[in-house]
Design a protein around this motif. Structure first.
Motif, PDB file in Angstrom:
ATOM      1  N   ALA A 157       0.822  -1.215   0.000  1.00 35.20           N
ATOM      2  CA  ALA A 157       0.000   0.000   0.000  1.00 35.20           C
ATOM      3  C   ALA A 157       0.858   1.268   0.000  1.00 35.20           C
ATOM      4  CB  ALA A 157      -0.936  -0.001   1.215  1.00 35.20           C
ATOM      5  N   GLU A 158       2.022   1.195   0.648  1.00 40.75           N
ATOM      6  CA  GLU A 158       2.920   2.351   0.725  1.00 40.75           C
ATOM      7  C   GLU A 158       3.951   2.365  -0.399  1.00 40.75           C
ATOM      8  OE1 GLU A 158       4.509   2.272   4.700  1.00 40.75           O
ATOM      9  OE2 GLU A 158       2.542   2.647   5.599  1.00 40.75           O
ATOM     10  N   GLY A 159       3.906   1.373  -1.305  1.00 40.03           N
ATOM     11  CA  GLY A 159       4.813   1.326  -2.450  1.00 40.03           C
ATOM     12  C   GLY A 159       6.269   1.166  -2.061  1.00 40.03           C
ATOM     13  N   ARG A 160       6.538   0.338  -1.096  1.00 37.29           N
ATOM     14  CA  ARG A 160       7.916   0.158  -0.630  1.00 37.29           C
ATOM     15  C   ARG A 160       8.198  -1.328  -0.396  1.00 37.29           C
ATOM     16  NH1 ARG A 160       7.481  -1.237   4.610  1.00 37.29           N
ATOM     17  NH2 ARG A 160       5.647  -0.556   5.752  1.00 37.29           N
ATOM     18  N   LEU A 161       9.469  -1.629  -0.180  1.00 33.71           N
ATOM     19  CA  LEU A 161       9.842  -2.982   0.178  1.00 33.71           C
ATOM     20  C   LEU A 161       9.401  -3.264   1.611  1.00 33.71           C
ATOM     21  CD1 LEU A 161      13.473  -3.115  -1.261  1.00 33.71           C
ATOM     22  CD2 LEU A 161      11.420  -4.156  -2.226  1.00 33.71           C
ATOM     23  N   ILE A 162       9.126  -4.503   1.894  1.00 30.56           N
ATOM     24  CA  ILE A 162       8.733  -4.894   3.247  1.00 30.56           C
ATOM     25  C   ILE A 162       9.944  -4.810   4.181  1.00 30.56           C
ATOM     26  CG2 ILE A 162       9.162  -7.355   2.896  1.00 30.56           C
ATOM     27  CD1 ILE A 162       6.614  -7.881   4.515  1.00 30.56           C
ATOM     28  N   ASP A 163       9.722  -4.320   5.383  1.00 28.38           N
ATOM     29  CA  ASP A 163      10.782  -4.307   6.400  1.00 28.38           C
ATOM     30  C   ASP A 163      10.828  -5.708   6.983  1.00 28.38           C
ATOM     31  OD1 ASP A 163      11.419  -1.626   6.073  1.00 28.38           O
ATOM     32  OD2 ASP A 163       9.935  -0.984   7.548  1.00 28.38           O
ATOM     33  N   ASN A 164      11.685  -6.522   6.428  1.00 27.03           N
ATOM     34  CA  ASN A 164      11.751  -7.906   6.836  1.00 27.03           C
ATOM     35  C   ASN A 164      12.965  -8.110   7.719  1.00 27.03           C
ATOM     36  OD1 ASN A 164      10.811 -10.548   6.876  1.00 27.03           O
ATOM     37  ND2 ASN A 164      10.494 -10.570   4.665  1.00 27.03           N
ATOM     38  N   LEU A 165      12.780  -8.831   8.764  1.00 32.75           N
ATOM     39  CA  LEU A 165      13.803  -9.015   9.771  1.00 32.75           C
ATOM     40  C   LEU A 165      14.922  -9.950   9.354  1.00 32.75           C
ATOM     41  CD1 LEU A 165      14.430  -8.396  12.760  1.00 32.75           C
ATOM     42  CD2 LEU A 165      13.131 -10.425  13.334  1.00 32.75           C
ATOM     43  N   ILE A 166      14.595 -10.918   8.515  1.00 29.93           N
ATOM     44  CA  ILE A 166      15.555 -11.954   8.145  1.00 29.93           C
ATOM     45  C   ILE A 166      15.305 -12.345   6.699  1.00 29.93           C
ATOM     46  CG2 ILE A 166      14.066 -13.841   8.933  1.00 29.93           C
ATOM     47  CD1 ILE A 166      16.678 -15.129  10.058  1.00 29.93           C
ATOM     48  N   HIS A 167      16.353 -12.778   6.017  1.00 36.18           N
ATOM     49  CA  HIS A 167      16.201 -13.178   4.615  1.00 36.18           C
ATOM     50  C   HIS A 167      16.816 -14.551   4.393  1.00 36.18           C
ATOM     51  CE1 HIS A 167      15.866 -13.049   0.309  1.00 36.18           C
ATOM     52  NE2 HIS A 167      17.115 -13.467   0.254  1.00 36.18           N
ATOM     53  N   SER A 168      16.186 -15.308   3.524  1.00 35.77           N
ATOM     54  CA  SER A 168      16.710 -16.597   3.078  1.00 35.77           C
ATOM     55  C   SER A 168      16.383 -16.728   1.603  1.00 35.77           C
ATOM     56  CB  SER A 168      16.050 -17.728   3.874  1.00 35.77           C
ATOM     57  OG  SER A 168      16.443 -18.975   3.352  1.00 35.77           O
ATOM     58  N   SER A 169      17.390 -17.005   0.806  1.00 33.69           N
ATOM     59  CA  SER A 169      17.141 -17.225  -0.621  1.00 33.69           C
ATOM     60  C   SER A 169      16.325 -18.493  -0.785  1.00 33.69           C
ATOM     61  CB  SER A 169      18.469 -17.355  -1.370  1.00 33.69           C
ATOM     62  OG  SER A 169      19.226 -16.180  -1.243  1.00 33.69           O
ATOM     63  N   ASP A 170      15.402 -18.479  -1.746  1.00 27.12           N
ATOM     64  CA  ASP A 170      14.544 -19.649  -1.922  1.00 27.12           C
ATOM     65  C   ASP A 170      15.152 -20.740  -2.786  1.00 27.12           C
ATOM     66  OD1 ASP A 170      14.318 -18.235  -4.261  1.00 27.12           O
ATOM     67  OD2 ASP A 170      12.148 -18.146  -4.255  1.00 27.12           O
ATOM     68  N   SER A 171      16.288 -20.465  -3.414  1.00 24.60           N
ATOM     69  CA  SER A 171      16.997 -21.496  -4.168  1.00 24.60           C
ATOM     70  C   SER A 171      18.452 -21.058  -4.352  1.00 24.60           C
ATOM     71  CB  SER A 171      16.353 -21.725  -5.533  1.00 24.60           C
ATOM     72  OG  SER A 171      16.615 -20.625  -6.391  1.00 24.60           O
ATOM     73  N   GLY A 204      23.999  -9.875  -3.929  1.00 26.05           N
ATOM     74  CA  GLY A 204      24.308  -8.572  -4.508  1.00 26.05           C
ATOM     75  C   GLY A 204      23.399  -7.467  -3.994  1.00 26.05           C
ATOM     76  N   ILE A 205      22.113  -7.790  -3.804  1.00 26.05           N
ATOM     77  CA  ILE A 205      21.169  -6.800  -3.281  1.00 26.05           C
ATOM     78  C   ILE A 205      21.550  -6.406  -1.861  1.00 26.05           C
ATOM     79  CG2 ILE A 205      18.775  -6.495  -2.479  1.00 26.05           C
ATOM     80  CD1 ILE A 205      17.955  -8.243  -4.928  1.00 26.05           C
ATOM     81  N   TRP A 206      21.859  -7.390  -1.032  1.00 28.17           N
ATOM     82  CA  TRP A 206      22.134  -7.130   0.385  1.00 28.17           C
ATOM     83  C   TRP A 206      23.514  -6.538   0.633  1.00 28.17           C
ATOM     84  CZ3 TRP A 206      18.560  -7.074   4.064  1.00 28.17           C
ATOM     85  CH2 TRP A 206      17.345  -7.709   3.793  1.00 28.17           C
ATOM     86  N   TYR A 207      24.522  -7.021  -0.091  1.00 21.78           N
ATOM     87  CA  TYR A 207      25.899  -6.628   0.228  1.00 21.78           C
ATOM     88  C   TYR A 207      26.583  -5.800  -0.842  1.00 21.78           C
ATOM     89  CZ  TYR A 207      25.081 -10.081   3.801  1.00 21.78           C
ATOM     90  OH  TYR A 207      24.545 -10.775   4.850  1.00 21.78           O
ATOM     91  N   GLY A 208      26.024  -5.738  -2.047  1.00 21.86           N
ATOM     92  CA  GLY A 208      26.590  -4.934  -3.112  1.00 21.86           C
ATOM     93  C   GLY A 208      27.724  -5.617  -3.842  1.00 21.86           C
ATOM     94  N   PRO A 209      28.066  -5.086  -5.010  1.00 16.95           N
ATOM     95  CA  PRO A 209      29.090  -5.706  -5.848  1.00 16.95           C
ATOM     96  C   PRO A 209      30.473  -5.719  -5.206  1.00 16.95           C
ATOM     97  CG  PRO A 209      28.177  -3.738  -6.910  1.00 16.95           C
ATOM     98  CD  PRO A 209      27.428  -3.942  -5.635  1.00 16.95           C
ATOM     99  N   ALA A 210      30.751  -4.801  -4.314  1.00 22.26           N
ATOM    100  CA  ALA A 210      32.077  -4.749  -3.686  1.00 22.26           C
ATOM    101  C   ALA A 210      32.354  -5.970  -2.809  1.00 22.26           C
ATOM    102  CB  ALA A 210      32.221  -3.474  -2.852  1.00 22.26           C
ATOM    103  N   LYS A 211      31.323  -6.665  -2.392  1.00 18.45           N
ATOM    104  CA  LYS A 211      31.495  -7.842  -1.528  1.00 18.45           C
ATOM    105  C   LYS A 211      31.361  -9.159  -2.291  1.00 18.45           C
ATOM    106  CE  LYS A 211      31.583  -5.424   2.316  1.00 18.45           C
ATOM    107  NZ  LYS A 211      32.738  -5.136   3.041  1.00 18.45           N
ATOM    108  N   LYS A 212      31.238  -9.093  -3.613  1.00 22.39           N
ATOM    109  CA  LYS A 212      31.041 -10.295  -4.419  1.00 22.39           C
ATOM    110  C   LYS A 212      32.135 -11.338  -4.180  1.00 22.39           C
ATOM    111  CE  LYS A 212      30.257 -11.817  -9.128  1.00 22.39           C
ATOM    112  NZ  LYS A 212      30.160 -11.432 -10.519  1.00 22.39           N
ATOM    113  N   HIS A 213      33.331 -10.900  -3.859  1.00 22.10           N
ATOM    114  CA  HIS A 213      34.435 -11.830  -3.629  1.00 22.10           C
ATOM    115  C   HIS A 213      34.192 -12.745  -2.420  1.00 22.10           C
ATOM    116  CE1 HIS A 213      35.339  -8.519  -0.886  1.00 22.10           C
ATOM    117  NE2 HIS A 213      36.064  -9.385  -0.198  1.00 22.10           N
ATOM    118  N   LEU A 214      33.257 -12.389  -1.543  1.00 25.51           N
ATOM    119  CA  LEU A 214      32.951 -13.217  -0.376  1.00 25.51           C
ATOM    120  C   LEU A 214      32.052 -14.405  -0.723  1.00 25.51           C
ATOM    121  CD1 LEU A 214      32.260 -10.418   2.244  1.00 25.51           C
ATOM    122  CD2 LEU A 214      34.320 -11.820   2.009  1.00 25.51           C
TER     123      LEU A 214
END
Length: 101
Positions: free
Chosen positions: A56-70, A79-89
């Motif tokens: 309703a507010e046109g924004r991403l949900i404030d979610n406490l925890i994330h898990s990729s589904d696959s 990449g979304i969470w840590y950005g391209p600079a951390k890709k080496h991790l």
């Protein structure tokens, strides 16, 4: 591929099966929409947002925890969470006899 220390959990000294590795944590996190999460989940205990309110507010949900589904979406999510600079991790998980460890 996974961030450092992924797949490191064990159960009674034995690594979990690949299906348990993905499903058990996700059950404990609760549904993506925190308002639908039960009180026995991380989102149900600690989250204060709802999917409906975020939409309703046109924004991403404030979610406490994330898990990729696959495993296929892990690089994108990382990449979304840590950005391209951390890709080496990001690295492939260790395997023993084909099972992630």
């Amino acid at each position: 591929m996974c961030p450092p220390n992924c797949g490191a959990s064990t159960s009674a000294g034995r690594p979990p099966s690949p299906s348990a590795t993905a499903s058990t944590p996700r059950r404990g996190f609760g549904p993506t929409g925190p308002a639908a999460a039960g009180p026995d989940t991380i989102r149900g205990q600690f989250a204060a947002d709802s999917l409906e309110k975020a939409i309703a507010e046109g924004r991403l949900i404030d979610n406490l925890i994330h898990s990729s589904d696959s495993t296929e979406v892990v690089p994108r999510d990382f990449g979304i969470w840590y950005g391209p600079a951390k890709k080496h991790l990001l690295r492939a998980p260790h395997t023993v006899n084909g099972d992630p460890r």
